[in-house]
Every structure is written in structure tokens, then in C-alpha cells.
Design an enzyme around this catalytic site. Sequence first.
Site, PDB file in Angstrom:
ATOM      1  N   HIS B  81       0.844  -1.193   0.000  1.00 53.14           N
ATOM      2  CA  HIS B  81       0.000   0.000   0.000  1.00 53.14           C
ATOM      3  C   HIS B  81       0.882   1.246   0.000  1.00 53.14           C
ATOM      4  CE1 HIS B  81       0.464   1.278   4.259  1.00 53.14           C
ATOM      5  NE2 HIS B  81       0.627  -0.013   4.497  1.00 53.14           N
ATOM      6  N   ASP B  83      -0.616   4.405   0.850  1.00 54.00           N
ATOM      7  CA  ASP B  83      -1.188   5.448   1.718  1.00 54.00           C
ATOM      8  C   ASP B  83      -0.447   5.418   3.042  1.00 54.00           C
ATOM      9  OD1 ASP B  83      -2.438   2.920   2.243  1.00 54.00           O
ATOM     10  OD2 ASP B  83      -3.916   3.940   3.494  1.00 54.00           O
ATOM     11  N   ASP B 114       6.466   2.085   6.169  1.00 56.00           N
ATOM     12  CA  ASP B 114       5.068   1.623   6.148  1.00 56.00           C
ATOM     13  C   ASP B 114       4.299   2.382   5.096  1.00 56.00           C
ATOM     14  OD1 ASP B 114       2.576   0.612   6.750  1.00 56.00           O
ATOM     15  OD2 ASP B 114       2.355   1.673   8.632  1.00 56.00           O
ATOM     16  N   GLU B 147      -5.136   1.341   3.045  1.00 55.72           N
ATOM     17  CA  GLU B 147      -4.777   0.356   4.064  1.00 55.72           C
ATOM     18  C   GLU B 147      -4.888   0.925   5.468  1.00 55.72           C
ATOM     19  OE1 GLU B 147      -2.665  -2.138   6.842  1.00 55.72           O
ATOM     20  OE2 GLU B 147      -2.079  -0.114   6.327  1.00 55.72           O
ATOM     21  N   GLU B 148      -4.434   2.164   5.639  1.00 54.24           N
ATOM     22  CA  GLU B 148      -4.362   2.727   6.990  1.00 54.24           C
ATOM     23  C   GLU B 148      -5.723   3.023   7.591  1.00 54.24           C
ATOM     24  OE1 GLU B 148      -1.819   2.493   8.579  1.00 54.24           O
ATOM     25  OE2 GLU B 148      -0.075   2.626   7.278  1.00 54.24           O
ATOM     26  N   ASP B 176       4.259  -5.827   4.611  1.00 52.11           N
ATOM     27  CA  ASP B 176       3.764  -4.657   5.330  1.00 52.11           C
ATOM     28  C   ASP B 176       3.882  -4.907   6.839  1.00 52.11           C
ATOM     29  OD1 ASP B 176       2.555  -2.257   5.905  1.00 52.11           O
ATOM     30  OD2 ASP B 176       0.517  -3.015   5.601  1.00 52.11           O
ATOM     31  N   HIS B 208     -19.414  28.338  28.104  1.00 51.99           N
ATOM     32  CA  HIS B 208     -18.424  28.916  29.019  1.00 51.99           C
ATOM     33  C   HIS B 208     -18.509  28.138  30.340  1.00 51.99           C
ATOM     34  CE1 HIS B 208     -16.530  31.685  31.768  1.00 51.99           C
ATOM     35  NE2 HIS B 208     -16.340  32.614  30.832  1.00 51.99           N
ATOM     36  N   THR B 310     -11.549  27.910  28.810  1.00 47.02           N
ATOM     37  CA  THR B 310     -12.533  27.528  29.826  1.00 47.02           C
ATOM     38  C   THR B 310     -13.841  27.201  29.147  1.00 47.02           C
ATOM     39  OG1 THR B 310     -12.936  29.868  30.145  1.00 47.02           O
ATOM     40  CG2 THR B 310     -11.477  28.799  31.701  1.00 47.02           C
ATOM     41  N   ARG B 323      -7.659  -4.623  19.508  1.00 44.31           N
ATOM     42  CA  ARG B 323      -6.976  -5.553  18.609  1.00 44.31           C
ATOM     43  C   ARG B 323      -7.661  -6.920  18.656  1.00 44.31           C
ATOM     44  NH1 ARG B 323      -3.960  -3.093  14.740  1.00 44.31           N
ATOM     45  NH2 ARG B 323      -3.928  -0.984  15.599  1.00 44.31           N
ATOM     46  N   HIS B 425       3.746   4.564  12.269  1.00 47.89           N
ATOM     47  CA  HIS B 425       2.595   5.320  12.812  1.00 47.89           C
ATOM     48  C   HIS B 425       3.027   6.372  13.827  1.00 47.89           C
ATOM     49  CE1 HIS B 425      -0.797   2.338  11.661  1.00 47.89           C
ATOM     50  NE2 HIS B 425       0.220   2.251  10.839  1.00 47.89           N
TER      51      HIS B 425
END
Lengths: 458, 458
Positions: B81, B83, B114, B147-148, B176, B208, B310, B323, B425
Amino acid sequence: YKTLREWVAVESDSSNVLKRPDLHRMMEMAAQKLRLMGGTVELVDIGEQELPDGQTLALPKVVTAQFGNDSSKHTVCVYGHVDVQPAKLEDGWATDPYNLTDINGNLYGRGASDNKAPVLAWIHAVEAYQALNMLPVNVKFVIEGMEETGSNGLDAMILAQRDTFFSDVDYIIISDCSWLSRRPALTYGTRGNCYFFAEVEGPKQDLHSGVYGGTVIEPMTDLIGILDTLISPSGKILIPGIREAVAPLSDEEWKMYQDIQFDIDSYKNKIGVSQLMYNNKVDLLAHMWRYPTVSIHGIEGAFSDPGTKTVIPAKVTAKFSIRQVPNMDPAMVKKQVTDYLHSVFAKRKSPNTLKVTMVIGAKPWLADTQHPLYEAGKAAVKRVFGMDPDLIREGGTIPIARTFQDVIEKSIIMMPIGGFDDGLHSQNEKMSRYNYIEGTKLFIAYLNEVSLIKKTTV
Amino acid sequence: YKTLREWVAVESDSSNVLKRPDLHRMMEMAAQKLRLMGGTVELVDIGEQELPDGQTLALPKVVTAQFGNDSSKHTVCVYGHVDVQPAKLEDGWATDPYNLTDINGNLYGRGASDNKAPVLAWIHAVEAYQALNMLPVNVKFVIEGMEETGSNGLDAMILAQRDTFFSDVDYIIISDCSWLSRRPALTYGTRGNCYFFAEVEGPKQDLHSGVYGGTVIEPMTDLIGILDTLISPSGKILIPGIREAVAPLSDEEWKMYQDIQFDIDSYKNKIGVSQLMYNNKVDLLAHMWRYPTVSIHGIEGAFSDPGTKTVIPAKVTAKFSIRQVPNMDPAMVKKQVTDYLHSVFAKRKSPNTLKVTMVIGAKPWLADTQHPLYEAGKAAVKRVFGMDPDLIREGGTIPIARTFQDVIEKSIIMMPIGGFDDGLHSQNEKMSRYNYIEGTKLFIAYLNEVSLIKKTTV
């Protein structure tokens, strides 16, 4: 509105060090406006601020000005600020926050209500009397550029000029607040604010969450864990010692809150929520004005953009603040919060490091509503609006009120002209043309009422 | 490294819709490179993606290419890949992430490891054989640009071309991933990933915190509260059903992990932490490869800039991911997480609304290390590096491996050339010149080893 448009166009964001040149320019514009009116104007150097990384940065100068010095008259000192909170179009503004836009009688722009238009309304009030050549009191201005980040450097400047610029000041007037409803109001108290950074640092750089996830104790998990111990779902502050320090609600206060005009439904409607933390007027007003609260503003260093990123952030800094009320003490609160977070963090047995810093520590302020200054305010409101004002407090912080009280030891009044729905600090901040114009009239009437106060009652 | 420099210079961030034109340009550049080498190249339209706001956006085309079509030879298909993950200089990069910079033999830049350099190493391997006019196998390429963010649209494209482009493919090769140590490695498994957005929405706009704090039930407090229930300080996933689904660690696996070269101290040192979640090799490798984990990546909509603000943010969206490992099922995980968060949120009795969305759902993948494809890999590593490879798994996700396995039903090998410290990454991603050059040699050797596999063993 030409001047207001020019002022709003300056991105005088005091929290963003990259905007400091704009802020310096804003102070110069305010000084120049007062000079052209014939005032005695100074740009007072108040030194530098130290940044978290140890670098220093010049603070915006404070503008002081004087109109009239007739010792037979009272001298009032109007305080205001021309710095603003951050604002970006992509935060959800309907119009460019730095291009004042008139829609249906409302003037939209960052700083329109907080606090550029009120400052200009005071300037216009002085101009009106100047045109008639009959200013009834001497008027001084103190205009700063660091209000939104804690008025850094101003306390020292006031202390330094206590016996010079401030020596002949009888009364302090602040218009950096808002009405509570459509009814005009006078404000007799504000909450303070302690603003904290809680930084958790672990790995030396951001990590891929697939490659390292499961082996690393993630700073973000630690930070979420300690943030979750600050306040309960029902709004109870869990930090030991905070609630204990708060003055109990007196029967008098309870009665006073009962009588204030406050419509819960329209408040809910304005905010856009179906349910508030409390469902009766007194509890709501009390928690808005005279009880502390914790707000978690956000986290720096984590992934905050749209889209997805599979990252384990290495260093994350939570920003949260605790509103201060009598009888809390910021120095004590700093210790309570720091000790508590470290003790909670220690229980996690994490190898990451926690650093807690208090970056703003502003005390609350409270005035006597029976003082002649407030009686004059009630009379001026009655004259311009034909009704009595609500006597209210302010949930937000005007730290300088407390300093004026402690250092100058003169009486202070807060006289708001901003509408209850002006959206301070949020998207689409505005000042209505009605409030801007009637507010200017109120200031004109008020200067006259103040001139009638007997000299001895100071 | 001219081509690598040109490729890294393109900010082909697939997660940022504003960078989509760069991504389209990147795909065209990859196609053009393969065309100039004489390949049969196609840019395959894979349709549009739907954005969270309902709008649609064209997906980057997938590049397919073919070199050689001798039916007496094996046909391998290299997947890669081009990207990349987001990267900004101010995230803490020492050099411009989109300007490939050579420092002490390391080539720094987003996407260097990567996955742009590995794709180019395969291209150089083919070029080397082309120069000798003796390509030992037919080589196909499938190069994608999503891919990412979960390889949006690629599954459908593979399914559609199963009986055309992929019909004569014998083996799939993916590079990869990375080595585990300084020893070369072959990868036989990856974790999947379920990426969630948890959005809590309350007031209709930011408020606020001084004016409204104490009366409003703040979305940020609610969000922190539910995030804190995902995982315990010791790394235990608290969502019911997740841990129960995971295949138990077998004695065989335990033995295998014991034999892998993995130095805990150098791992700690690389990450820059004093203590890991576990203090023995087997537990660490197991939690890196074959147990699930939760990472909280950040919060969108809250205050994330330097300085102080604030504000009570009106709508905040947490990004977190879990994962995936055998035998978890993303569809089930989606239900488990959504149900759990809603039940936790309900207990808070908040008037705010919670919306949980799973935006990526990628399954794990596992291969047989005794397959001839892996035997060929071991031989090629031995030839180029003079040692046996570690047989490792990958904590990160290459979702497409699972698709190739399920749809094409051909064997897959993962052959990394990236170093264990490449910083995928994260800040300062790099590919060393050594790994790039020796990696290219490995691919050359591997194509030869594959050509020696007996045709019948497919």
C-alpha cells in the site's frame, strides 16, 4: 459599529502565543482610540510571562487613560479587556469569528460581548459627555490584554500604581459579565477559577497501537483513570477538602435566589439540553454562582483530528478547572488537587509519570449590594429600562475584581450590558445592537448617578 | 532513493479527506512507475466511500500490474500500500515528515517503512531480474491506497477479480510489517482491529465553563466516565465476552515464544519506559500477538490545543480500538462493545446522548509455518543473511491477509524488511538504507526460491 468591527477583526487571543503580535496591536489600537479622544494615555509595560517550556514572552502592555481631573468630582475607574478566547470557523461558527457580522440585529464575532463592545460602550459614554462638555465625574480606564488567561502581570501593575494612578480612584466599574435574563442586572459576586494541567508521560514517542498495544502501560489510560475520579455523575466533587471549605447557603441567600427572575425552561432551551444537574431554581442558581464545580476541557497530545489514527500517544495533558467560591483558597485547592491526583495515580502502580500544574489561580469576589455604588446602579437601570435590576452573581471569573478589592481597597460594581444568550467563550458569540445601544445609555445615566453620591460615603 | 523520495513527498494520508487529491496522485505515480517497467498495468475503480456525515468521496483506485505470463512458472502476487498515517512536523518530528531525510544511514519520512520502501524494494527486485531477462516467476502487484483506514473497497475488488486477475495467482506475498529484533523474520499471523467512535452529545453548542459549570451535565465527564470502564490499570479488558472468546495459549505456542530472540531490556529502551505491562518474554510476546488489547487514541471535539480554554465542549468523540485475535469475531465485538458502553452510560442517568460506531472491523490472520512458501522464505533469509529467521506474529493489522485467505484461498507469506525500530505510525518513521538494500536482495533471492517449489505442492 465601525470601531467595534475593527476591534473584532483583530485575533487578540491571549492564550495562543503565536497570536501575541495581534494582541500587541490590539492594545495599541485601544490606546490610540483613547488618545484621539484627548485622554491622558499610557501603555504600561508589565514585563514578560514564562511559558511552560521555560521560554519568556512579552506580555501585552496595559492601557491606562484619564479624562478629567477635577478634584471636586468623584473619580471612577472603568476596567475592561480586549483579549479574547480562541475561536476558529471550524469549531462550528456560522460566520467568520473575526469578521463582525450583523444578522437580525445581532453583531456576531469573537469578543463582541466579551469584552470589546462593553469597553467601547464606556468609551462612547465618555464621548457623549465630551460632546456636551459636561463630564460629571472624572473617568479613568484600565484596559488589559491577558484577562482570558488569568490577567498575568496585572496584579503587580495595580500594586505598583496603587499610590499613583489609582490613588484618587473612588470606585471601580467592571462590565465584563452578562445579564441573567431579559431583565437588566447588577452583579455583586463572581466565582474564581483554578485551572490545572495534568500531564501523564510514558514512552519517549508515540507508538503504533497494533505493534505495541498490550505490552505498554498507556498514558492515555492512566489519564482517563485519574480524570474519572474528579467528579461524580451527579456533579459531586470527589477531591477531599473542596466541598468542606464552601460557605453554607444561608436562609437569606435562599430567599434572595427564590425572588430572582430565572426561567428554567428557557435556560434549558438556550443550552439545548433536556435535563439540568438540578431541577429547581435555587439549586441551579446556587450551583451556578456559589458552589464550586469541575469542568474537563480537553486533552492535549492525544489524537483529536477527524478520522482514525491507531496511535498510543506518549504524552497527554488534560486541562480541567475548578470554579472557586467563598471560602475556598486557591493555594489550598492547588495542594488538595495535586495531592489527590498523585494518590489516585499511585494506586494504579503505573510506570508513567504524572505532573500536575495549576496555571491559573483566581479568587472569587463578593460585594455589598447596599453600598451607594449599587444604589446608584439601581437608579440608572430604573431610568434607562424603567425597571429594577436583578441582583445576581456571575459563575465565571473576573479575577481582577478581587485584586481591586484587596489592593486598592475601593468599592467595585459590576454592571453588565451583555445579553444572557451572548455565547461567551463559545461558537457564535454576539452582542445585540439593542444591548449595545441601551447599554451605552445606561453607562451615561450611571455616570450621572455616581456624581450624585455624597463624597463622604466613600 | 530518488523514487522513494518522490513517493514520500506525497502526503497520501488516507484518513484525511482533504488529502484525497494527493492520494489519487500517489496511486497514479505508482501505476506510472510500473508502466515504465513494461508491466501490464490497470488502475481499478473501486467506487466511493460514505463519510460519517452522509457525503460520499471517491476511493483511491487500486493499481494492478503483471510481469510475465509463462504458465510453466509459478505466479506470485505482491500486495502493498502507498497510503500513510497522518503526520505533522509539530507532532514531534525532527525533520519534515514529507521530505525524505538521510541521517546516519536512516531514511526518515512518513511512509518510508510503512509501506512505500517495501513496495519499491519489490519493484527493484523485478527490475533486477528484468535487467538479466530471467524473471524466475510471474509477478503480479496489487497496490492499494486505503490500508491505513481499513482497506475500504479492496475486499469487493478482490472478490470481483477472483476469477480474472487473481485466477492464476499461486502465492500472495505481503511485506507490510517489521522484524522483531536485528534478526530477520518471517511473519505468520497478525492481529485484527475493531476501531470505535464513542460520541457523547449534550448542549447544542460549546459553553463557558464559568457561566454554565455546575448546572450542566457535561458530555466530557460522561465520556471520561465510560472510557474508564474499558480496561483496568493492569491491562484487563473489562468488556464482557471479549476475553472469553480468545483461544487459550497452547503449550506449543509457549515453547515457541520461549525460543524467539527478544530482548526485554532493549524493547523497554526503544520505547523509553521503565516498566512494561508484563515482565517476562512469553507474556509480552503473547500480549503483543495473540491477546486482544484496548487503546484509547484521543478525543475529538474537546479542547486539544496548547494553552487554556474555559470551555464545556458540547460534543466529544472518543476514538479507541480493540486488537482482534483468534477466535474473536468483529461483528460480535461490535455488539459487545456497543451494548456494554450503553449499559455503563445508562447507569450515569445522563440526559446526554451516546452514539457508538465501529468504523473499522478487521479480522486477525494466521498461517501454517510448515508450508513450502515459508520453507522457501527460510532458505532465502539463510542465503542473504546467513541465519535462520525468527518466526513471528504481528501485533498490528493487515486486514487484507485475511481476505486473500478467505477469497482467493491461496497461501500467503509475510516477509518483512522493516527494522524493529522503524517507528511505524509514530514520529520520525524511518527505513534504514541497510534494510532497504538487503531487503531488496532478500526479495530477489526469494523469487528464485519460490521458482523451485514443486508445482504440485500448491
